[in-house]
Design an enzyme around this catalytic site. Structure first.
Site, PDB file in Angstrom:
ATOM      1  N   TYR A  33      43.128  47.760  38.755  1.00  0.00           N
ATOM      2  CA  TYR A  33      44.434  47.161  39.019  1.00  0.00           C
ATOM      3  C   TYR A  33      44.549  45.826  38.314  1.00  0.00           C
ATOM      4  O   TYR A  33      43.557  45.283  37.798  1.00  0.00           O
ATOM      5  CB  TYR A  33      44.645  46.967  40.535  1.00  0.00           C
ATOM      6  CG  TYR A  33      43.892  45.793  41.130  1.00  0.00           C
ATOM      7  CD1 TYR A  33      42.539  45.869  41.396  1.00  0.00           C
ATOM      8  CD2 TYR A  33      44.538  44.589  41.407  1.00  0.00           C
ATOM      9  CE1 TYR A  33      41.851  44.787  41.940  1.00  0.00           C
ATOM     10  CE2 TYR A  33      43.871  43.507  41.955  1.00  0.00           C
ATOM     11  CZ  TYR A  33      42.524  43.616  42.218  1.00  0.00           C
ATOM     12  OH  TYR A  33      41.840  42.542  42.748  1.00  0.00           O
ATOM     13  N   LYS A 143      38.202  44.863  37.130  1.00  0.00           N
ATOM     14  CA  LYS A 143      39.093  44.673  38.283  1.00  0.00           C
ATOM     15  C   LYS A 143      39.313  46.032  38.952  1.00  0.00           C
ATOM     16  O   LYS A 143      40.360  46.668  38.792  1.00  0.00           O
ATOM     17  CB  LYS A 143      40.417  44.030  37.812  1.00  0.00           C
ATOM     18  CG  LYS A 143      41.044  43.111  38.851  1.00  0.00           C
ATOM     19  CD  LYS A 143      42.021  42.173  38.208  1.00  0.00           C
ATOM     20  CE  LYS A 143      42.957  41.483  39.191  1.00  0.00           C
ATOM     21  NZ  LYS A 143      42.364  40.787  40.305  1.00  0.00           N
ATOM     22  N   GLU A 175      31.954  33.284  42.530  1.00  0.00           N
ATOM     23  CA  GLU A 175      33.421  33.132  42.550  1.00  0.00           C
ATOM     24  C   GLU A 175      33.907  33.272  43.987  1.00  0.00           C
ATOM     25  O   GLU A 175      33.101  33.400  44.907  1.00  0.00           O
ATOM     26  CB  GLU A 175      34.074  34.167  41.640  1.00  0.00           C
ATOM     27  CG  GLU A 175      33.824  35.597  42.059  1.00  0.00           C
ATOM     28  CD  GLU A 175      34.534  36.621  41.173  1.00  0.00           C
ATOM     29  OE1 GLU A 175      35.522  36.282  40.513  1.00  0.00           O
ATOM     30  OE2 GLU A 175      34.088  37.785  41.164  1.00  0.00           O
ATOM     31  N   LEU A 199      35.012  37.877  37.831  1.00  0.00           N
ATOM     32  CA  LEU A 199      36.190  38.351  37.099  1.00  0.00           C
ATOM     33  C   LEU A 199      36.649  37.237  36.153  1.00  0.00           C
ATOM     34  O   LEU A 199      36.695  36.070  36.559  1.00  0.00           O
ATOM     35  CB  LEU A 199      37.316  38.686  38.081  1.00  0.00           C
ATOM     36  CG  LEU A 199      38.552  39.256  37.406  1.00  0.00           C
ATOM     37  CD1 LEU A 199      38.316  40.705  37.006  1.00  0.00           C
ATOM     38  CD2 LEU A 199      39.756  39.168  38.327  1.00  0.00           C
TER      39      LEU A 199
HETATM   40  N1  PDD Z   1      42.652  38.427  42.502  1.00  0.00           N
HETATM   41  N2  PDD Z   1      38.051  36.797  41.117  1.00  0.00           N
HETATM   42  C1  PDD Z   1      38.424  37.775  41.954  1.00  0.00           C
HETATM   43  C2  PDD Z   1      37.379  38.538  42.681  1.00  0.00           C
HETATM   44  C3  PDD Z   1      39.795  38.057  42.121  1.00  0.00           C
HETATM   45  O1  PDD Z   1      40.180  39.052  42.947  1.00  0.00           O
HETATM   46  C4  PDD Z   1      40.755  37.266  41.438  1.00  0.00           C
HETATM   47  C5  PDD Z   1      42.229  37.509  41.568  1.00  0.00           C
HETATM   48  C6  PDD Z   1      40.300  36.248  40.584  1.00  0.00           C
HETATM   49  C7  PDD Z   1      41.254  35.394  39.795  1.00  0.00           C
HETATM   50  O2  PDD Z   1      41.847  36.126  38.744  1.00  0.00           O
HETATM   51  P1  PDD Z   1      43.292  35.730  38.188  1.00  0.00           P
HETATM   52  O3  PDD Z   1      43.233  34.277  37.869  1.00  0.00           O
HETATM   53  O4  PDD Z   1      43.448  36.562  36.984  1.00  0.00           O
HETATM   54  O5  PDD Z   1      44.288  36.024  39.264  1.00  0.00           O
HETATM   55  C8  PDD Z   1      38.942  36.052  40.440  1.00  0.00           C
HETATM   56  C9  PDD Z   1      44.009  38.847  42.620  1.00  0.00           C
HETATM   57  C10 PDD Z   1      44.985  37.760  42.688  1.00  0.00           C
HETATM   58  C11 PDD Z   1      44.139  39.867  43.744  1.00  0.00           C
HETATM   59  O6  PDD Z   1      43.214  40.633  43.925  1.00  0.00           O
HETATM   60  O7  PDD Z   1      45.178  39.916  44.407  1.00  0.00           O
END
Ligand code: PDD
Length: 285
Positions: A33, A143, A175, A199
């Site tokens: 996703y 992801k 993270e 991620l």
């Molecule tokens: N999640 N690390 C993890 C495990 C995450 O699920 C996310 C973001 C990030 C940050 O990624 P980005 O800056 O591209 O949003 C890092 C999204 C927001 C979610 O699962 O809803």
């Protein structure tokens, strides 16, 4: 309509939509996703999210059901169909539909899209964090839909009055449960390298871009829990939070020692968001 659901060509009010039981997302979580924020019908940094989505699919050998251009056009079309409020645009591909069998079915992915209202965060507000053992697998750069440890950690944070849980493998901070984690120390921005343990966040990339622009030195290296607790500032970043700072971890005061540098970085990333989307803090869109 305030929220919209889409599945393989059919769309309608989100809460009325259903998926078939044979979708491999239902029983294996076999999918990938991505998600982005949409304001004034502008999906912020959409190209970067689409690129990462295709990379995630490729790494899991999921066959795309359309091109990047077609997915971009579809998302841009769907955001016209809902009320004009800030939205989270979420989309996923699962590895098709078939009776349960571990090996891959023939055919291409199933595309599911959700658009739901969200609040644009106040980037300058302080949050509380908790720490949690990182018990996830070793492909955190993909992801995938499999987020059970993340879900449990986020719930623990909520129960303890925190906004986010910070994962660590032994002494090393990786993270957040749904964000990246960074520290400022002695004027340097320190963040875990974008390897298989985290991620590669899009908001992280934009914070790194802000550092470059403001000539803030960057170290992409693993840092420890001790460094986290002793940091001048702690930042968490994600698409929907952009770059919030922490005032406490596990109930102990934290950060707050480099407010000017912190604000410069926040002004930069939030300014970029406002310029691209036309968002005006305090004014309803
Ligand atoms: N999640 N690390 C993890 C495990 C995450 O699920 C996310 C973001 C990030 C940050 O990624 P980005 O800056 O591209 O949003 C890092 C999204 C927001 C979610 O699962 O809803």
């Amino acid at each position: 309509m305030d929220a919209l659901g889409y599945y393989n060509g059919t769309w309608g009010p989100l809460d009325d939509m259903t998926v078939p039981m044979n979708d491999r997302g239902v029983y294996f979580g076999d999918g990938v996703y991505d998600a982005a924020v949409c304001v004034n019908r502008v999906i912020f940094t959409l190209d970067e999210h689409i690129d990462r989505f295709f990379t995630s699919a490729e790494l899991l050998e999921i066959k795309p059901s359309c091109s990047k251009e077609a997915l971009t056009a579809l998302l841009q079309d769907l955001v016209q169909k809902v009320d004009n409020a800030p939205l989270l645009a979420y989309w996923q591909w699962t590895r098709g539909a078939s009776r349960r069998d571990h090996t891959f079915p023939p055919g291409t992915a199933n595309l599911l899209i959700m658009l739901k209202p969200i609040a644009v965060p106040d980037i300058y507000r302080k949050i509380k964090l908790i720490t949690q053992d990182d018990t996830r697998f070793l492909h955190c750069n993909i992801k995938t839909l499999n987020l059970i440890p993340n879900v449990l950690a986020a719930q623990r944070a909520r129960e303890r009055g925190g906004k986010e849980a910070v994962f660590h493998r032994g002494e090393i901070v990786t993270e957040g449960s749904h964000s990246n984690v960074h520290i400022l120390k002695g004027g340097v921005f320190i963040t875990h390298p974008a390897d298989n343990l985290i991620l590669r966040g899009i908001a992280r990339s934009h914070l790194l871009g802000a550092c470059k622009k403001l000539k803030v030195p960057v170290e992409e290296r693993p840092f420890t829990l001790t460094e986290l607790f002793n940091a001048d500032e702690i930042l968490i970043s994600s698409t929907s939070t952009m770059g919030l700072s922490a005032e406490a971890i596990d109930g102990k005061p934290a950060g707050g020692k480099a407010p000017e540098l912190l604000k410069k970085l926040q002004d930069e990333v939030f300014g970029e968001f406002c310029a691209a989307t036309g968002w005006q803090p305090g004014v309803r869109s």
